[in-house]
Design a protein around this motif. Structure first.
Motif, PDB file in Angstrom:
ATOM      1  N   GLY A  86      -3.047  -0.133  -6.665  1.00  0.00           N
ATOM      2  CA  GLY A  86      -1.971  -1.032  -6.221  1.00  0.00           C
ATOM      3  C   GLY A  86      -0.897  -1.243  -7.263  1.00  0.00           C
ATOM      4  O   GLY A  86      -1.162  -1.765  -8.339  1.00  0.00           O
ATOM      5  N   HIS A  87       0.327  -0.833  -6.929  1.00  0.00           N
ATOM      6  CA  HIS A  87       1.425  -0.977  -7.897  1.00  0.00           C
ATOM      7  C   HIS A  87       2.697  -1.523  -7.252  1.00  0.00           C
ATOM      8  O   HIS A  87       3.803  -1.185  -7.657  1.00  0.00           O
ATOM      9  N   GLU A  88       2.525  -2.336  -6.209  1.00  0.00           N
ATOM     10  CA  GLU A  88       3.674  -3.036  -5.612  1.00  0.00           C
ATOM     11  C   GLU A  88       3.243  -4.486  -5.456  1.00  0.00           C
ATOM     12  O   GLU A  88       3.138  -5.004  -4.354  1.00  0.00           O
ATOM     13  N   ALA A  89       2.955  -5.132  -6.588  1.00  0.00           N
ATOM     14  CA  ALA A  89       2.343  -6.463  -6.552  1.00  0.00           C
ATOM     15  C   ALA A  89       3.368  -7.562  -6.830  1.00  0.00           C
ATOM     16  O   ALA A  89       4.216  -7.432  -7.713  1.00  0.00           O
TER      17      ALA A  89
ATOM     18  N   LEU B 113       9.373  -2.889  -4.701  1.00  0.00           N
ATOM     19  CA  LEU B 113       9.083  -2.677  -6.126  1.00  0.00           C
ATOM     20  C   LEU B 113       8.763  -1.226  -6.474  1.00  0.00           C
ATOM     21  O   LEU B 113       8.781  -0.845  -7.635  1.00  0.00           O
ATOM     22  N   CYS B 114       8.436  -0.421  -5.451  1.00  0.00           N
ATOM     23  CA  CYS B 114       8.170   1.000  -5.732  1.00  0.00           C
ATOM     24  C   CYS B 114       9.073   1.834  -4.849  1.00  0.00           C
ATOM     25  O   CYS B 114      10.012   2.463  -5.310  1.00  0.00           O
ATOM     26  N   ALA B 115       8.819   1.792  -3.540  1.00  0.00           N
ATOM     27  CA  ALA B 115       9.638   2.555  -2.592  1.00  0.00           C
ATOM     28  C   ALA B 115      11.116   2.151  -2.708  1.00  0.00           C
ATOM     29  O   ALA B 115      11.997   3.005  -2.772  1.00  0.00           O
TER      30      ALA B 115
ATOM     31  N   VAL C 250       0.877  -1.174   0.000  1.00  0.00           N
ATOM     32  CA  VAL C 250       0.000   0.000   0.000  1.00  0.00           C
ATOM     33  C   VAL C 250       0.911   1.220   0.000  1.00  0.00           C
ATOM     34  O   VAL C 250       1.662   1.442   0.938  1.00  0.00           O
ATOM     35  N   CYS C 251       0.868   1.967  -1.089  1.00  0.00           N
ATOM     36  CA  CYS C 251       1.807   3.078  -1.290  1.00  0.00           C
ATOM     37  C   CYS C 251       1.038   4.390  -1.265  1.00  0.00           C
ATOM     38  O   CYS C 251      -0.127   4.442  -1.652  1.00  0.00           O
ATOM     39  N   HIS C 252       1.703   5.457  -0.842  1.00  0.00           N
ATOM     40  CA  HIS C 252       1.018   6.741  -0.785  1.00  0.00           C
ATOM     41  C   HIS C 252       0.506   7.178  -2.154  1.00  0.00           C
ATOM     42  O   HIS C 252      -0.520   7.837  -2.261  1.00  0.00           O
ATOM     43  N   SER C 253       1.201   6.761  -3.215  1.00  0.00           N
ATOM     44  CA  SER C 253       0.741   7.138  -4.563  1.00  0.00           C
ATOM     45  C   SER C 253      -0.586   6.475  -4.928  1.00  0.00           C
ATOM     46  O   SER C 253      -1.207   6.854  -5.918  1.00  0.00           O
ATOM     47  N   ASP C 254      -1.021   5.474  -4.159  1.00  0.00           N
ATOM     48  CA  ASP C 254      -2.334   4.874  -4.427  1.00  0.00           C
ATOM     49  C   ASP C 254      -3.432   5.927  -4.318  1.00  0.00           C
ATOM     50  O   ASP C 254      -4.518   5.774  -4.888  1.00  0.00           O
TER      51      ASP C 254
END
Ligand SMILES: [Zn+2]
Ligand SMILES: [Zn+2]
Length: 357
Positions: A77-80, A164-166, A56-60
């Motif tokens: 969701g973009h850290e799957a 995968l994101c952070a 769960v990323c702040h960019s969500d």
């Protein structure tokens, strides 16, 4: 299709016998709901993934609050992280059963001017995961093969997801920076992205300065590997950085524009601030602070998939790990609300094996 892929198209057992999967989708600004969606086949060039974990990323918020133009409903969701269960036509280099990760950048096209020049991040035909198409708050995700990252066996899905994101954004910014081993690197903010940043900077061999507001973060910063901690609520952080010889690089999270401006004159000549987080307020800096030591400020958007692979490998080698708390999919709205309220106080689920601190 070769023989290997033909047999590989046998699908893994899917979550539900009725041909549906569970997903949490944003239906209007700020509103998430749990639904069942019918399983579909991946388009040519894409794969279908059975999702095991998603960060769960702040960019969500870009999706859930409708900051981006969103075609509702949309699964954020973009850290799957998950396992490929079906290949679309023409996909090469990936196999059913393989563990993969999907980040913010949904996969480059391979034929635009930027792609042909090797700048995959800035591909002109690239969609953003969870914004232009459904993301990872779901049991199943369809993703372009060109955006996939490969998950090392040593990492669990939960441990890999936030990298995968952070993690990728941080690792990529540090690795591509002009700072050399032993030079001073500042990390502005030690929250969501910051706590990974301190660890990566330490393991890449920099003299690491964590900059935060208040004394309470000092201990955490040191525990993560920072050599110094600057409390920007009690001292001028630019002056404090200059006292340490000046920073070759400062990596900044979604800090307000004032916090970034304060740091500029703490950079050594040719020093650079790389900003990774979006913030609504502008960065205001004095032009003379930039001119007189050839200082610069630049933005960086996550990283390309090969750098993603390197991020994961480096994390395994060094023991860099995100602080995580886990929640089941049906609690995704709660997890999102908690993150937005700034209450996601992460805890360590994996011991760090750095050995040098
Ligand atoms: Zn993100
Ligand atoms: Zn392209």
């Amino acid at each position: 299709m070769d023989e290997k892929n033909a047999t590989a198209q046998q699908e893994l057992k899917m979550p539900h016998a009725d041909g549906t999967y569970r997903a949490v989708q944003a239906v209007s600004p700020g509103k998430l709901e749990l639904v069942r969606k019918p399983l579909v086949y991946p388009q040519p060039g894409s794969v279908r993934i059975r999702v095991e974990a998603c960060g769960v990323c702040h960019s969500d918020a870009g999706t859930v609050e409708g900051v981006f133009p969103i075609d509702w409903p949309r699964v954020p969701g973009h850290e799957a992280v998950g396992v490929i269960d079906r290949l679309g036509a023409g996909v090469e280099g990936w196999a059913v059963g393989q563990r993969v990760g999907v980040g913010f950048l949904g996969g480059s096209c391979g034929h635009c001017e930027e792609c042909r020049g090797g700048d995959l991040i800035n591909c002109r035909n690239q969609e953003f995961t969870g914004i232009h198409h459904d993301g990872g708050y779901a049991e199943v995700l369809i993703a372009r093969a060109s955006g996939l990252m490969s998950i090392p066996d040593e990492l669990s899905a939960v441990a890999a997801a936030p990298l995968l994101c952070a993690g990728l954004a941080t690792f990529s910014a540090l690795r591509n920076s002009p700072a050399k081993a032993g030079e001073v690197v500042g990390v502005l903010g030690i929250g969501g992205l910051g706590h990974l940043r301190v660890q990566y900077a330490r393991h890449m061999g920099f003299e690491v300065v964590a900059i935060g507001r208040g004394k309470d973060k000092a201990e955490l910063a040191r525990k993560l590997g920072a050599h110094h901690y600057i409390d920007s609520s009690s001292v001028d952080p630019g002056e404090a950085l200059r006292g340490l010889g000046g920073a070759a690089l400062v990596i900044s999270t979604a800090s307000g524009g004032k916090a970034v401006a304060q740091i500029v004159n703490g950079l050594r000549p040719r020093g650079k601030i790389v900003t990774l987080g979006a913030t609504p307020d502008p960065i205001e800096v004095s032009t003379s602070d930039l001119l007189f030591a050839s200082r610069s400020i630049e933005g960086a958007l996550t990283g390309d998939p090969a750098t993603g692979d390197a991020t994961l490998k480096f994390s395994v080698l060094t023991g860099v790990a995100a602080m995580i708390e886990t929640m089941p999919i049906e609690k995704a709205p709660d997890a999102y609300a908690k993150m937005m309220a700034g209450k996601a106080r992460p805890r360590m689920v994996r011991t760090m094996q750095g050995g040098d601190r």
